[in-house]
Motif scaffolding. Sequence first.
Motif, mmCIF file in Angstrom:
data_model
loop_
_atom_site.group_PDB
_atom_site.id
_atom_site.type_symbol
_atom_site.label_atom_id
_atom_site.label_comp_id
_atom_site.label_asym_id
_atom_site.label_seq_id
_atom_site.Cartn_x
_atom_site.Cartn_y
_atom_site.Cartn_z
ATOM 1 N N ILE A 80 44.516 -38.058 -50.985
ATOM 2 C CA ILE A 80 45.062 -37.205 -49.933
ATOM 3 C C ILE A 80 43.973 -36.837 -48.918
ATOM 4 C CG2 ILE A 80 45.994 -34.900 -49.465
ATOM 5 C CD1 ILE A 80 47.494 -35.209 -52.216
ATOM 6 N N GLY A 81 42.815 -36.430 -49.418
ATOM 7 C CA GLY A 81 41.707 -36.080 -48.527
ATOM 8 C C GLY A 81 41.305 -37.245 -47.637
ATOM 9 N N ALA A 82 41.258 -38.454 -48.214
ATOM 10 C CA ALA A 82 40.897 -39.644 -47.430
ATOM 11 C C ALA A 82 41.958 -39.953 -46.374
ATOM 12 C CB ALA A 82 40.709 -40.840 -48.358
ATOM 13 N N ALA A 83 43.231 -39.773 -46.721
ATOM 14 C CA ALA A 83 44.309 -40.037 -45.759
ATOM 15 C C ALA A 83 44.257 -39.053 -44.592
ATOM 16 C CB ALA A 83 45.666 -39.962 -46.453
ATOM 17 N N GLY A 89 41.296 -36.975 -38.780
ATOM 18 C CA GLY A 89 39.892 -36.708 -38.533
ATOM 19 C C GLY A 89 39.384 -35.397 -39.101
ATOM 20 N N ARG A 90 40.155 -34.778 -39.991
ATOM 21 C CA ARG A 90 39.747 -33.487 -40.555
ATOM 22 C C ARG A 90 39.386 -33.640 -42.026
ATOM 23 N NH1 ARG A 90 43.807 -31.769 -36.874
ATOM 24 N NH2 ARG A 90 45.515 -32.179 -38.300
ATOM 25 N N ASP A 91 38.433 -32.816 -42.453
ATOM 26 C CA ASP A 91 38.080 -32.742 -43.869
ATOM 27 C C ASP A 91 38.841 -31.583 -44.491
ATOM 28 O OD1 ASP A 91 36.113 -34.815 -44.179
ATOM 29 O OD2 ASP A 91 34.784 -33.592 -42.937
ATOM 30 N N VAL A 92 39.670 -31.896 -45.469
ATOM 31 C CA VAL A 92 40.383 -30.859 -46.218
ATOM 32 C C VAL A 92 39.882 -30.962 -47.649
ATOM 33 C CG1 VAL A 92 42.628 -29.997 -46.987
ATOM 34 C CG2 VAL A 92 42.384 -30.985 -44.688
ATOM 35 N N PRO A 93 39.184 -29.929 -48.131
ATOM 36 C CA PRO A 93 38.589 -30.010 -49.463
ATOM 37 C C PRO A 93 39.630 -30.005 -50.582
ATOM 38 C CG PRO A 93 38.217 -27.835 -48.513
ATOM 39 C CD PRO A 93 38.880 -28.672 -47.462
ATOM 40 N N GLU A 94 39.195 -30.527 -51.725
ATOM 41 C CA GLU A 94 40.045 -30.627 -52.915
ATOM 42 C C GLU A 94 40.675 -29.283 -53.275
ATOM 43 O OE1 GLU A 94 38.921 -30.979 -57.544
ATOM 44 O OE2 GLU A 94 38.088 -32.571 -56.283
ATOM 45 N N ASN A 95 39.882 -28.204 -53.228
ATOM 46 C CA ASN A 95 40.434 -26.902 -53.620
ATOM 47 C C ASN A 95 41.529 -26.437 -52.661
ATOM 48 O OD1 ASN A 95 38.565 -26.317 -51.560
ATOM 49 N ND2 ASN A 95 38.172 -24.274 -52.374
ATOM 50 N N ALA A 96 41.427 -26.767 -51.372
ATOM 51 C CA ALA A 96 42.474 -26.402 -50.408
ATOM 52 C C ALA A 96 43.749 -27.196 -50.691
ATOM 53 C CB ALA A 96 41.999 -26.640 -48.985
ATOM 54 N N ILE A 97 43.603 -28.471 -51.030
ATOM 55 C CA ILE A 97 44.764 -29.290 -51.372
ATOM 56 C C ILE A 97 45.432 -28.729 -52.625
ATOM 57 C CG2 ILE A 97 45.494 -31.587 -52.152
ATOM 58 C CD1 ILE A 97 43.153 -32.697 -50.371
ATOM 59 N N ASN A 98 44.629 -28.371 -53.615
ATOM 60 C CA ASN A 98 45.155 -27.799 -54.850
ATOM 61 C C ASN A 98 45.907 -26.495 -54.573
ATOM 62 O OD1 ASN A 98 45.463 -27.529 -57.739
ATOM 63 N ND2 ASN A 98 43.883 -25.963 -57.635
ATOM 64 N N LEU A 99 45.303 -25.608 -53.792
ATOM 65 C CA LEU A 99 45.956 -24.340 -53.469
ATOM 66 C C LEU A 99 47.266 -24.567 -52.729
ATOM 67 C CD1 LEU A 99 42.827 -22.259 -52.391
ATOM 68 C CD2 LEU A 99 44.205 -21.927 -54.467
#
Length: 192
Positions: A80-83, A89-99
């Motif tokens: 998901i982060g890579a997509a 063009g944005r970095d969304v960290p793993e913890n934000a995706i989890n939340l």
Amino acid sequence: PQGFAALLAPVLSDEMEAIRSAGTLGNMARPIDLLVKEPQAILIDIGGGTTEQITLEFGVPKASMQLSVSEGIVDAYNEIGAAIKSRNGRDVPENAINLFLNGKEGLRIADADAEIIRSHMERHSQRFLKRLMESKLPYSSSYNMLMGGGSGVYKSIWENFRDYFGKLDFIREIRINAIGFEDNALKALMRA
């Protein structure tokens, strides 16, 4: 697998919560209290990097029927982060995706990123479910208990595939392994 400790923890599964609401829980206080009544059950522990599965007969683990898949919820978050990075063009960290996937309020995620998270998670969940089904464990005739960090995230998607499972139940407490180990250690200390 370490997930067996979860069955000994004083935490109720979703099914046990429903039974309690109906007033028929009786003296069941741990998931194992439910599974000792099941002729066949599969514990599916979705962790960060692996998914462990073990078959139980009347609550007794069958070592010959266990499976480890080198894929966990972190793999989905990485996809998901890579997509998001490649598309927006944005970095969304793993913890934000989890939340976000666990429905935490107050999180600021762009609508375009939220759509990528939802669509990728649905595709990943279906692909992962298909991979598990190819493992030849008897899901369709078993009581299947899903636990671990990925269980809450997969719950809403796997609910749509209940026909693949004899019974599908969830333990959403992500610290349940630690709770089970701690509870058993305390009981052992009291016996000593």
